[in-house]
Design a protein around this motif. Structure first.
Motif, PDB file in Angstrom:
ATOM      1  N   ARG A 148       0.870  -1.164   0.000  1.00 57.49           N
ATOM      2  CA  ARG A 148       0.000   0.000   0.000  1.00 57.49           C
ATOM      3  C   ARG A 148       0.914   1.223   0.000  1.00 57.49           C
ATOM      4  O   ARG A 148       1.552   1.532   1.021  1.00 57.49           O
ATOM      5  CB  ARG A 148      -0.862  -0.017   1.246  1.00 57.49           C
ATOM      6  N   VAL A 149       1.003   1.874  -1.167  1.00 58.71           N
ATOM      7  CA  VAL A 149       1.824   3.078  -1.276  1.00 58.71           C
ATOM      8  C   VAL A 149       1.038   4.237  -0.675  1.00 58.71           C
ATOM      9  O   VAL A 149      -0.152   4.403  -0.966  1.00 58.71           O
ATOM     10  CB  VAL A 149       2.160   3.378  -2.751  1.00 58.71           C
ATOM     11  N   VAL A 150       1.699   5.015   0.167  1.00 57.08           N
ATOM     12  CA  VAL A 150       1.035   6.155   0.798  1.00 57.08           C
ATOM     13  C   VAL A 150       1.615   7.417   0.186  1.00 57.08           C
ATOM     14  O   VAL A 150       2.776   7.750   0.426  1.00 57.08           O
ATOM     15  CB  VAL A 150       1.271   6.141   2.317  1.00 57.08           C
ATOM     16  N   ASP A 151       0.825   8.074  -0.664  1.00 61.43           N
ATOM     17  CA  ASP A 151       1.297   9.309  -1.282  1.00 61.43           C
ATOM     18  C   ASP A 151       0.910  10.463  -0.361  1.00 61.43           C
ATOM     19  O   ASP A 151      -0.265  10.770  -0.169  1.00 61.43           O
ATOM     20  CB  ASP A 151       0.674   9.479  -2.679  1.00 61.43           C
TER      21      ASP A 151
ATOM     22  N   GLU B  75      -8.371   5.305  -0.925  1.00 63.55           N
ATOM     23  CA  GLU B  75      -7.532   4.198  -1.392  1.00 63.55           C
ATOM     24  C   GLU B  75      -7.944   3.790  -2.807  1.00 63.55           C
ATOM     25  O   GLU B  75      -9.130   3.657  -3.102  1.00 63.55           O
ATOM     26  CB  GLU B  75      -7.675   3.001  -0.437  1.00 63.55           C
ATOM     27  N   PHE B  76      -6.941   3.597  -3.653  1.00 62.65           N
ATOM     28  CA  PHE B  76      -7.159   3.215  -5.051  1.00 62.65           C
ATOM     29  C   PHE B  76      -6.454   1.891  -5.319  1.00 62.65           C
ATOM     30  O   PHE B  76      -5.335   1.678  -4.839  1.00 62.65           O
ATOM     31  CB  PHE B  76      -6.565   4.271  -5.995  1.00 62.65           C
ATOM     32  N   ASP B  89      -2.402  -4.668  -4.739  1.00 66.89           N
ATOM     33  CA  ASP B  89      -1.633  -3.508  -4.281  1.00 66.89           C
ATOM     34  C   ASP B  89      -2.477  -2.242  -4.428  1.00 66.89           C
ATOM     35  O   ASP B  89      -3.309  -2.137  -5.331  1.00 66.89           O
ATOM     36  CB  ASP B  89      -0.328  -3.364  -5.080  1.00 66.89           C
ATOM     37  N   THR B  90      -2.247  -1.291  -3.531  1.00 64.39           N
ATOM     38  CA  THR B  90      -3.085  -0.093  -3.502  1.00 64.39           C
ATOM     39  C   THR B  90      -2.248   1.170  -3.338  1.00 64.39           C
ATOM     40  O   THR B  90      -1.068   1.092  -3.006  1.00 64.39           O
ATOM     41  CB  THR B  90      -4.109  -0.150  -2.344  1.00 64.39           C
ATOM     42  N   VAL B  91      -2.899   2.299  -3.581  1.00 63.48           N
ATOM     43  CA  VAL B  91      -2.295   3.607  -3.320  1.00 63.48           C
ATOM     44  C   VAL B  91      -3.265   4.366  -2.425  1.00 63.48           C
ATOM     45  O   VAL B  91      -4.459   4.430  -2.709  1.00 63.48           O
ATOM     46  CB  VAL B  91      -2.090   4.407  -4.629  1.00 63.48           C
ATOM     47  N   LEU B  92      -2.742   4.922  -1.342  1.00 63.07           N
ATOM     48  CA  LEU B  92      -3.558   5.651  -0.363  1.00 63.07           C
ATOM     49  C   LEU B  92      -3.156   7.125  -0.422  1.00 63.07           C
ATOM     50  O   LEU B  92      -1.974   7.440  -0.285  1.00 63.07           O
ATOM     51  CB  LEU B  92      -3.287   5.066   1.026  1.00 63.07           C
ATOM     52  N   ILE B  93      -4.136   7.997  -0.661  1.00 61.24           N
ATOM     53  CA  ILE B  93      -3.814   9.406  -0.929  1.00 61.24           C
ATOM     54  C   ILE B  93      -4.734  10.329  -0.129  1.00 61.24           C
ATOM     55  O   ILE B  93      -5.921  10.051   0.026  1.00 61.24           O
ATOM     56  CB  ILE B  93      -3.994   9.723  -2.436  1.00 61.24           C
TER      57      ILE B  93
END
Lengths: 200, 103
Positions: A148-151, B75-76, B89-93
């Motif tokens: 989980r990438v945290v931007d 979360e995407f 897998d994810t991206v949290l913005i």
């Protein structure tokens, strides 16, 4: 680290500070307070918070609920600093922190970011091919662990609470903190029990 | 107009809400300071929680008093954003409410 500042930069800074003081925007004590805070901010603070969270379920709950309060409990001055959020890794989930827009970084508890964190390459690639970036840091996640990438795009600053590695049973807070590196706190590496600095 | 991490009573989206990031590119029209990354504009994600209420950075950057706006963690799924990557897998913005609409 940056080299010695250029004389013209120092002169410019001195003039700016003098102008701000003259206008009553700040006083010398403000500068000293900010410098003290900045110098105290080192990865060891975040590492100690992680070690405490591994040992103390109540502190862990506080850290995940309110990272700012958890940092303050460690004597970090958070007044005026962005709120701190803490993201918990599990045996199924790994967090990787990046700021694609600039270089937001949990400075209050880790200090200044390394150059690679601010590089265009890390910022572009961490969000697009996080597993390739992790591999280049020598980090290979066990099968079944999601990334989980945290931007870090706005008002918070984010720190990772890694999972406690096997082989650290019975360790003291100090021993545990010694294996939590700066890079662990933004998720590019994992704490390694065999790399500990202090004899058990 | 208060703001802060606890101030989420007026949040429009609850945790679990499906949202879409508005697809606009207003920076093409005029200089702007936007905290919404290009790569999720028009993308659908899920609100994980409201983080608080903060002065709008789009105003602050130009010296205007920032209207407090609700900030969310959204979360995407990562593979659809880039057309590559590993399933799951994810991206949290962090995204402000005025950039989100119901999906």
């Amino acid at each position: 680290m940056a080299g010695t500042p250029l004389p013209e930069s120092v002169e410019l800074l001195d003039k700016l500070v003098a102008a701000l003081k003259r206008r009553g925007v700040l006083v010398e004590e403000d500068i000293v307070r900010c410098q003290t805070q900045a110098e105290r901010a080192q990865p060891e603070t975040g590492a100690r918070m992680v070690a405490r969270a591994w040992l103390d379920p109540e502190f862990r709950a506080l850290m995940l609920r309110d990272g700012t309060a958890a940092a303050e409990a460690f004597g970090v001055g958070m007044k005026g600093a962005p709120p701190l959020g803490v993201l918990e890794d599990t045996d199924r989930l790994h967090h990787l922190v990046v700021c694609t827009l600039c270089s937001c970084y949990p400075r209050a508890v880790i200090g200044y970011p390394p150059h690679w964190y601010k590089s265009a390459a890390y910022r572009a690639r961490a969000v697009r091919e996080p597993r390739a970036v992790l591999a280049e840091f020598g980090t290979v996640l066990p099968a079944g662990v999601q990334v989980r990438v945290v931007d870090s795009t706005a008002d918070y600053r984010w720190m990772v609470l890694p999972t406690r590695p096997a082989g650290t049973e019975g360790w003291s807070e100090e021993q545990l903190a010694a294996i939590v590196t700066r890079d662990c706190l933004v998720g590019v590496t994992l704490p390694q029990a065999e790399k500990r600095q202090i004899a058990a | 107009m208060s703001h802060g991490v606890q101030d989420v009573a007026e949040a429009r989206f609850a945790p679990g809400a499906r949202v879409r990031v508005k697809p606009g590119r207003p920076e093409r029209i005029a200089p702007m300071h936007l905290r919404t990354p290009h790569y999720v504009r028009g993308r659908e994600g899920v609100v994980t929680r409201a983080l608080g209420r903060f002065p709008n950075p789009e105003d602050l950057a130009f010296g205007r008093p920032g209207t407090p706006r609700i900030l969310y963690h959204v979360e995407f799924a990562q593979p659809p954003v880039w057309g590559e990557g590993e399933a799951g897998d994810t991206v949290l913005i962090e995204i402000f409410e005025h950039w989100l609409e119901e999906a």
